[in-house]
Write an enzyme that holds these catalytic residues in place. Structure first.
Site, PDB file in Angstrom:
ATOM      1  N   LEU A  19       0.826  -1.220   0.000  1.00  0.00           N
ATOM      2  CA  LEU A  19       0.000   0.000   0.000  1.00  0.00           C
ATOM      3  C   LEU A  19       0.855   1.263   0.000  1.00  0.00           C
ATOM      4  O   LEU A  19       1.920   1.301   0.625  1.00  0.00           O
ATOM      5  CB  LEU A  19      -0.871   0.024   1.266  1.00  0.00           C
ATOM      6  CG  LEU A  19      -1.901  -1.081   1.398  1.00  0.00           C
ATOM      7  CD1 LEU A  19      -2.513  -1.045   2.800  1.00  0.00           C
ATOM      8  CD2 LEU A  19      -2.993  -0.909   0.345  1.00  0.00           C
ATOM      9  N   ASP A  62       2.319  -6.360   2.358  1.00  0.00           N
ATOM     10  CA  ASP A  62       2.908  -5.485   3.386  1.00  0.00           C
ATOM     11  C   ASP A  62       3.390  -6.233   4.637  1.00  0.00           C
ATOM     12  O   ASP A  62       3.706  -5.601   5.651  1.00  0.00           O
ATOM     13  CB  ASP A  62       1.874  -4.430   3.801  1.00  0.00           C
ATOM     14  CG  ASP A  62       1.734  -3.326   2.754  1.00  0.00           C
ATOM     15  OD1 ASP A  62       2.768  -2.721   2.415  1.00  0.00           O
ATOM     16  OD2 ASP A  62       0.610  -3.095   2.277  1.00  0.00           O
ATOM     17  N   GLU A  67       5.813  -4.705  12.543  1.00  0.00           N
ATOM     18  CA  GLU A  67       5.461  -3.891  13.718  1.00  0.00           C
ATOM     19  C   GLU A  67       3.969  -3.568  13.791  1.00  0.00           C
ATOM     20  O   GLU A  67       3.416  -3.380  14.879  1.00  0.00           O
ATOM     21  CB  GLU A  67       6.243  -2.575  13.647  1.00  0.00           C
ATOM     22  CG  GLU A  67       5.587  -1.481  14.438  1.00  0.00           C
ATOM     23  CD  GLU A  67       6.320  -0.176  14.448  1.00  0.00           C
ATOM     24  OE1 GLU A  67       6.246   0.559  13.471  1.00  0.00           O
ATOM     25  OE2 GLU A  67       6.965   0.093  15.451  1.00  0.00           O
ATOM     26  N   ASP A  68       3.333  -3.494  12.628  1.00  0.00           N
ATOM     27  CA  ASP A  68       1.934  -3.050  12.628  1.00  0.00           C
ATOM     28  C   ASP A  68       0.957  -4.091  13.157  1.00  0.00           C
ATOM     29  O   ASP A  68      -0.201  -3.783  13.400  1.00  0.00           O
ATOM     30  CB  ASP A  68       1.532  -2.636  11.199  1.00  0.00           C
ATOM     31  CG  ASP A  68       2.293  -1.405  10.761  1.00  0.00           C
ATOM     32  OD1 ASP A  68       2.538  -0.536  11.610  1.00  0.00           O
ATOM     33  OD2 ASP A  68       2.665  -1.330   9.577  1.00  0.00           O
ATOM     34  N   ARG A  87      -4.404  -5.945   5.069  1.00  0.00           N
ATOM     35  CA  ARG A  87      -3.356  -6.376   6.004  1.00  0.00           C
ATOM     36  C   ARG A  87      -3.900  -7.283   7.116  1.00  0.00           C
ATOM     37  O   ARG A  87      -3.142  -7.722   7.983  1.00  0.00           O
ATOM     38  CB  ARG A  87      -2.649  -5.142   6.587  1.00  0.00           C
ATOM     39  CG  ARG A  87      -2.008  -4.268   5.492  1.00  0.00           C
ATOM     40  CD  ARG A  87      -0.917  -3.375   6.025  1.00  0.00           C
ATOM     41  NE  ARG A  87       0.109  -4.130   6.714  1.00  0.00           N
ATOM     42  CZ  ARG A  87       1.101  -3.600   7.399  1.00  0.00           C
ATOM     43  NH1 ARG A  87       1.209  -2.290   7.466  1.00  0.00           N
ATOM     44  NH2 ARG A  87       1.992  -4.350   8.030  1.00  0.00           N
ATOM     45  N   HIS A 163       1.250   6.742  10.086  1.00  0.00           N
ATOM     46  CA  HIS A 163       1.153   6.301  11.483  1.00  0.00           C
ATOM     47  C   HIS A 163       1.787   7.345  12.405  1.00  0.00           C
ATOM     48  O   HIS A 163       2.626   8.135  11.953  1.00  0.00           O
ATOM     49  CB  HIS A 163       1.951   4.999  11.689  1.00  0.00           C
ATOM     50  CG  HIS A 163       1.383   3.793  11.028  1.00  0.00           C
ATOM     51  ND1 HIS A 163       2.101   3.028  10.151  1.00  0.00           N
ATOM     52  CD2 HIS A 163       0.167   3.189  11.143  1.00  0.00           C
ATOM     53  CE1 HIS A 163       1.357   2.003   9.740  1.00  0.00           C
ATOM     54  NE2 HIS A 163       0.182   2.076  10.321  1.00  0.00           N
ATOM     55  N   CYS A 248       9.290  -0.066  11.570  1.00  0.00           N
ATOM     56  CA  CYS A 248       8.197  -0.997  11.228  1.00  0.00           C
ATOM     57  C   CYS A 248       8.686  -2.367  10.798  1.00  0.00           C
ATOM     58  O   CYS A 248       7.887  -3.287  10.653  1.00  0.00           O
ATOM     59  CB  CYS A 248       7.286  -0.394  10.185  1.00  0.00           C
ATOM     60  SG  CYS A 248       8.136   0.135   8.735  1.00  0.00           S
TER      61      CYS A 248
END
Ligand SMILES: NC(=O)NCCC[C@H](N)C(=O)O
Length: 258
Positions: A19, A62, A67-68, A87, A163, A248
């Site tokens: 993305l 992704d 980390e996300d 995601r 973010h 990330c």
């Protein structure tokens, strides 16, 4: 003694389809991305981190931005519910990995959305960005999960970047660093140091004075060296094309009872 384990996740062969929200799409060199990822992981290892590879999620472009997918506080792994629907399938493998490491597992539930890139921990203060990927219900659920464990959760508006941690992170002494043009509310942070480059606002604390940083922020690296820190520089150009940054690409598990 705090654990020095870090989760990482190998780039998907579909990385180039990742993305892009706030920047123009540029062609990603998938081979170079793998080389850069390997150098990033090597930098963590060289500085004493045991890296644990979460099973790859080849169908999720992704997924390298591990980390996300999870937020750690003490021994609790709060599994994210990404605001980006593409995601959502990334979290299952991460849940398995953290459960296997003995973490206590909790979840963000519908209608909540939250991505780990929106969460910045400084001691027991947990800043959470309310922006494009994390909604109000996600913020409330984060509070409910971590405040009983001793955290103070501070919500921060995020409108200019993907973010919260695309705009701010923190030095080892807790000083928040950020690039002011990308921040909504710099005055929320009591001790704040502006940095001259957007990617200069991203550091991973490797331990002691060592700061893992992107090669795209040379002026900020100089500023930090002048303040007595030791920048450890990695080139992550292919991930930056997808709005990724040094933070990330890993999740440090500092609160584990190892
Ligand atoms: N924590 C982060 O900064 N994650 C970067 C995620 C980039 C990815 N292309 C995304 O838009 O979700």
């Amino acid at each position: 003694m705090p654990s020095k384990k870090a989760l990482v996740r190998r780039p998907s062969p579909r990385l180039a389809e990742g993305l892009v929200t706030h920047i123009e799409r540029e062609r990603v060199d998938a081979d170079l991305a793998v080389e850069q990822w390997e150098a990033y992981v090597a930098a963590l290892r060289t500085h004493g981190w045991e890296t644990i590879e979460v099973d790859p999620a080849g169908d999720c472009p992704d997924s390298v931005f591990v980390e996300d997918t999870v937020v750690m506080y003490k021994n609790v792994a709060l599994i994210a519910r990404p605001g980006a629907e593409s995601r959502r399938d990334e979290t299952a493998g991460v849940e398995e990995a953290v459960a296997g490491l003995g973490c206590s597992v909790n979840w963000i539930w519908e209608p909540g959305t939250l991505e780990g890139g929106d969460v910045l921990k400084i001691g027991d203060t947990v800043y959470v960005g309310r922006g494009g990927r994390t909604n109000a219900a996600g913020v409330q659920q984060l509070r409910a999960a971590f405040e009983p464990l001793g955290a103070r959760v501070v919500a921060v508006p995020v409108t200019k970047v993907l973010h919260l941690k695309s705009a701010v992170t923190a030095l080892p002494d807790g000083t928040v660093i950020g690039h002011i043009p990308k921040m909504d509310a710099p005055s929320l942070f009591a001790r704040f140091l502006p940095v001259p480059e957007e990617s200069g606002s991203h550091v991973v604390l490797l331990g002691g004075d060592k700061l893992l940083m992107a090669a795209s922020a040379p002026k900020t690296a100089e500023l930090f060296a002048d303040l007595g820190y030791e920048p450890v520089v990695v080139d992550i150009s292919e991930f930056e094309k997808l709005e990724g940054c040094v933070t990330c690409l890993s999740v440090r598990l500092r609160g584990l009872y190892a």
